[in-house]
Design a protein around this motif. Structure first.
Motif, PDB file in Angstrom:
ATOM      1  N   MET A  25       0.840  -1.194   0.000  1.00  0.00           N
ATOM      2  CA  MET A  25       0.000   0.000   0.000  1.00  0.00           C
ATOM      3  C   MET A  25       0.876   1.245   0.000  1.00  0.00           C
ATOM      4  O   MET A  25       2.012   1.220   0.478  1.00  0.00           O
ATOM      5  N   GLY A  26       0.317   2.305  -0.544  1.00  0.00           N
ATOM      6  CA  GLY A  26       0.985   3.589  -0.529  1.00  0.00           C
ATOM      7  C   GLY A  26       0.752   4.303   0.800  1.00  0.00           C
ATOM      8  O   GLY A  26      -0.011   3.836   1.650  1.00  0.00           O
ATOM      9  N   ARG A  27       1.384   5.449   0.953  1.00  0.00           N
ATOM     10  CA  ARG A  27       1.308   6.199   2.203  1.00  0.00           C
ATOM     11  C   ARG A  27      -0.119   6.585   2.570  1.00  0.00           C
ATOM     12  O   ARG A  27      -0.549   6.415   3.712  1.00  0.00           O
ATOM     13  N   LYS A  28      -0.878   7.110   1.612  1.00  0.00           N
ATOM     14  CA  LYS A  28      -2.237   7.569   1.926  1.00  0.00           C
ATOM     15  C   LYS A  28      -3.124   6.402   2.357  1.00  0.00           C
ATOM     16  O   LYS A  28      -3.900   6.518   3.309  1.00  0.00           O
ATOM     17  N   THR A  29      -3.009   5.281   1.676  1.00  0.00           N
ATOM     18  CA  THR A  29      -3.796   4.105   2.037  1.00  0.00           C
ATOM     19  C   THR A  29      -3.377   3.596   3.411  1.00  0.00           C
ATOM     20  O   THR A  29      -4.222   3.219   4.233  1.00  0.00           O
ATOM     21  N   TYR A  30      -2.083   3.604   3.682  1.00  0.00           N
ATOM     22  CA  TYR A  30      -1.571   3.185   4.988  1.00  0.00           C
ATOM     23  C   TYR A  30      -2.137   4.074   6.101  1.00  0.00           C
ATOM     24  O   TYR A  30      -2.602   3.575   7.129  1.00  0.00           O
ATOM     25  N   GLU A  31      -2.112   5.383   5.883  1.00  0.00           N
ATOM     26  CA  GLU A  31      -2.628   6.299   6.898  1.00  0.00           C
ATOM     27  C   GLU A  31      -4.130   6.120   7.100  1.00  0.00           C
ATOM     28  O   GLU A  31      -4.620   6.183   8.227  1.00  0.00           O
ATOM     29  N   LEU A  32      -4.857   5.854   6.026  1.00  0.00           N
ATOM     30  CA  LEU A  32      -6.291   5.576   6.142  1.00  0.00           C
ATOM     31  C   LEU A  32      -6.515   4.278   6.918  1.00  0.00           C
ATOM     32  O   LEU A  32      -7.373   4.209   7.798  1.00  0.00           O
ATOM     33  N   ALA A  33      -5.725   3.252   6.601  1.00  0.00           N
ATOM     34  CA  ALA A  33      -5.853   1.972   7.303  1.00  0.00           C
ATOM     35  C   ALA A  33      -5.543   2.126   8.791  1.00  0.00           C
ATOM     36  O   ALA A  33      -6.214   1.530   9.635  1.00  0.00           O
ATOM     37  N   LEU A  34      -4.542   2.935   9.120  1.00  0.00           N
ATOM     38  CA  LEU A  34      -4.228   3.195  10.533  1.00  0.00           C
ATOM     39  C   LEU A  34      -5.405   3.850  11.239  1.00  0.00           C
ATOM     40  O   LEU A  34      -5.763   3.473  12.355  1.00  0.00           O
ATOM     41  N   ALA A  35      -6.003   4.827  10.581  1.00  0.00           N
ATOM     42  CA  ALA A  35      -7.127   5.548  11.176  1.00  0.00           C
ATOM     43  C   ALA A  35      -8.345   4.648  11.364  1.00  0.00           C
ATOM     44  O   ALA A  35      -9.153   4.872  12.258  1.00  0.00           O
ATOM     45  N   MET A  36      -8.466   3.623  10.531  1.00  0.00           N
ATOM     46  CA  MET A  36      -9.645   2.750  10.571  1.00  0.00           C
ATOM     47  C   MET A  36      -9.370   1.400  11.218  1.00  0.00           C
ATOM     48  O   MET A  36     -10.235   0.525  11.194  1.00  0.00           O
TER      49      MET A  36
ATOM     50  N   GLY B 218      -2.682   2.814  -2.926  1.00  0.00           N
ATOM     51  CA  GLY B 218      -3.612   3.598  -3.679  1.00  0.00           C
ATOM     52  C   GLY B 218      -3.232   3.750  -5.144  1.00  0.00           C
ATOM     53  O   GLY B 218      -2.358   3.077  -5.682  1.00  0.00           O
ATOM     54  N   ALA B 219      -3.894   4.725  -5.743  1.00  0.00           N
ATOM     55  CA  ALA B 219      -3.816   4.921  -7.182  1.00  0.00           C
ATOM     56  C   ALA B 219      -2.394   5.201  -7.665  1.00  0.00           C
ATOM     57  O   ALA B 219      -1.982   4.700  -8.717  1.00  0.00           O
TER      58      ALA B 219
ATOM     59  N   GLY C 225     -14.091  11.473  -8.965  1.00  0.00           N
ATOM     60  CA  GLY C 225     -13.400  10.868  -7.827  1.00  0.00           C
ATOM     61  C   GLY C 225     -11.975  10.557  -8.202  1.00  0.00           C
ATOM     62  O   GLY C 225     -11.379  11.217  -9.055  1.00  0.00           O
ATOM     63  N   LYS C 226     -11.425   9.528  -7.580  1.00  0.00           N
ATOM     64  CA  LYS C 226     -10.061   9.099  -7.876  1.00  0.00           C
ATOM     65  C   LYS C 226     -10.125   7.935  -8.852  1.00  0.00           C
ATOM     66  O   LYS C 226     -10.719   6.887  -8.557  1.00  0.00           O
ATOM     67  N   ALA C 227      -9.531   8.119 -10.013  1.00  0.00           N
ATOM     68  CA  ALA C 227      -9.549   7.087 -11.055  1.00  0.00           C
ATOM     69  C   ALA C 227      -8.666   5.915 -10.654  1.00  0.00           C
ATOM     70  O   ALA C 227      -7.609   6.094 -10.044  1.00  0.00           O
ATOM     71  N   LEU C 228      -9.110   4.720 -11.014  1.00  0.00           N
ATOM     72  CA  LEU C 228      -8.319   3.521 -10.762  1.00  0.00           C
ATOM     73  C   LEU C 228      -6.977   3.612 -11.467  1.00  0.00           C
ATOM     74  O   LEU C 228      -5.931   3.415 -10.870  1.00  0.00           O
ATOM     75  N   PHE C 229      -6.990   3.901 -12.753  1.00  0.00           N
ATOM     76  CA  PHE C 229      -5.757   3.981 -13.523  1.00  0.00           C
ATOM     77  C   PHE C 229      -5.557   5.399 -14.033  1.00  0.00           C
ATOM     78  O   PHE C 229      -6.428   5.961 -14.688  1.00  0.00           O
ATOM     79  N   SER C 230      -4.401   5.960 -13.726  1.00  0.00           N
ATOM     80  CA  SER C 230      -4.019   7.251 -14.287  1.00  0.00           C
ATOM     81  C   SER C 230      -2.508   7.225 -14.486  1.00  0.00           C
ATOM     82  O   SER C 230      -1.793   6.482 -13.809  1.00  0.00           O
ATOM     83  N   ASP C 231      -2.059   7.987 -15.416  1.00  0.00           N
ATOM     84  CA  ASP C 231      -0.624   8.065 -15.703  1.00  0.00           C
ATOM     85  C   ASP C 231      -0.020   6.715 -16.064  1.00  0.00           C
ATOM     86  O   ASP C 231       1.142   6.445 -15.734  1.00  0.00           O
TER      87      ASP C 231
END
Length: 173
Positions: A46-57, A111-112, A139-145
């Protein structure tokens, strides 16, 4: 060799989060094959944002949610909770080494940005999408870049009565 499996929920219009970061549109009323999926993996990326969300939840995890070896990809974090492995630097080399280690497959949870990075490095082996019958509009697209076209082969699918479609693909090399 272990596989990296991208498995996540996506709206019909290709978003993994709503416009305000919400994911309340995801069906949670039954297992939807997750117990079987959990048996084939032992680690998560997981990326940082997903990790921080997982910690919060973390206190909201459903009872019996399995524990996995966690890898967090970040160039900004300097520390993570005990037992979590922080990955940065030469991502391709480090991920290839992890894939060669003994163990089960690895769940690319998000995350994305991490998804795009690992897709562009040709490190993702399989994609399993839980396509929810909802159009979010933004929202946040599954695939970008994504740097180049990626061919997929449908390996399995399951359609639920409520319209949820599980689509399983291998990535053509």
């Amino acid at each position: 060799m272990r596989k990296i499996v991208l498995q996540l929920a996506v709206s019909l219009d290709g978003y993994i989060e709503g416009p305000n970061g919400e994911f309340d549109w995801c069906f949670t009323d039954q297992d939807y094959g997750m117990s079987a999926f959990f048996k084939r993996i032992d680690s998560t990326f997981m990326g940082r944002k997903t990790y921080e969300l997982a910690l919060a939840m973390q206190d909201e995890a459903p009872p019996g949610f399995p524990k996995f070896k966690e890898y967090v990809f970040s160039n900004t974090l300097t520390e993570v909770k005990e037992g979590v492995k922080l990955i940065n630097g030469d991502i391709k080399k480090k991920v290839e080494k992890i894939k060669k280690e003994k163990g089960k497959d690895i769940w690319l949870f998000g995350g994305a940005e991490l998804i795009s990075l690992l897709m562009n490095l040709h490190l993702v082996d399989e994609i399993i999408l839980a396509v929810h019958p909802v159009i979010l509009g933004s929202g946040k697209a599954l695939f970008s870049d994504i740097a180049e076209r990626t061919g997929l082969t449908l390996t399995d699918h399951k359609i639920y009565p409520n319209g949820l479609a599980f689509l399983m693909y291998s990535i053509k090399n």
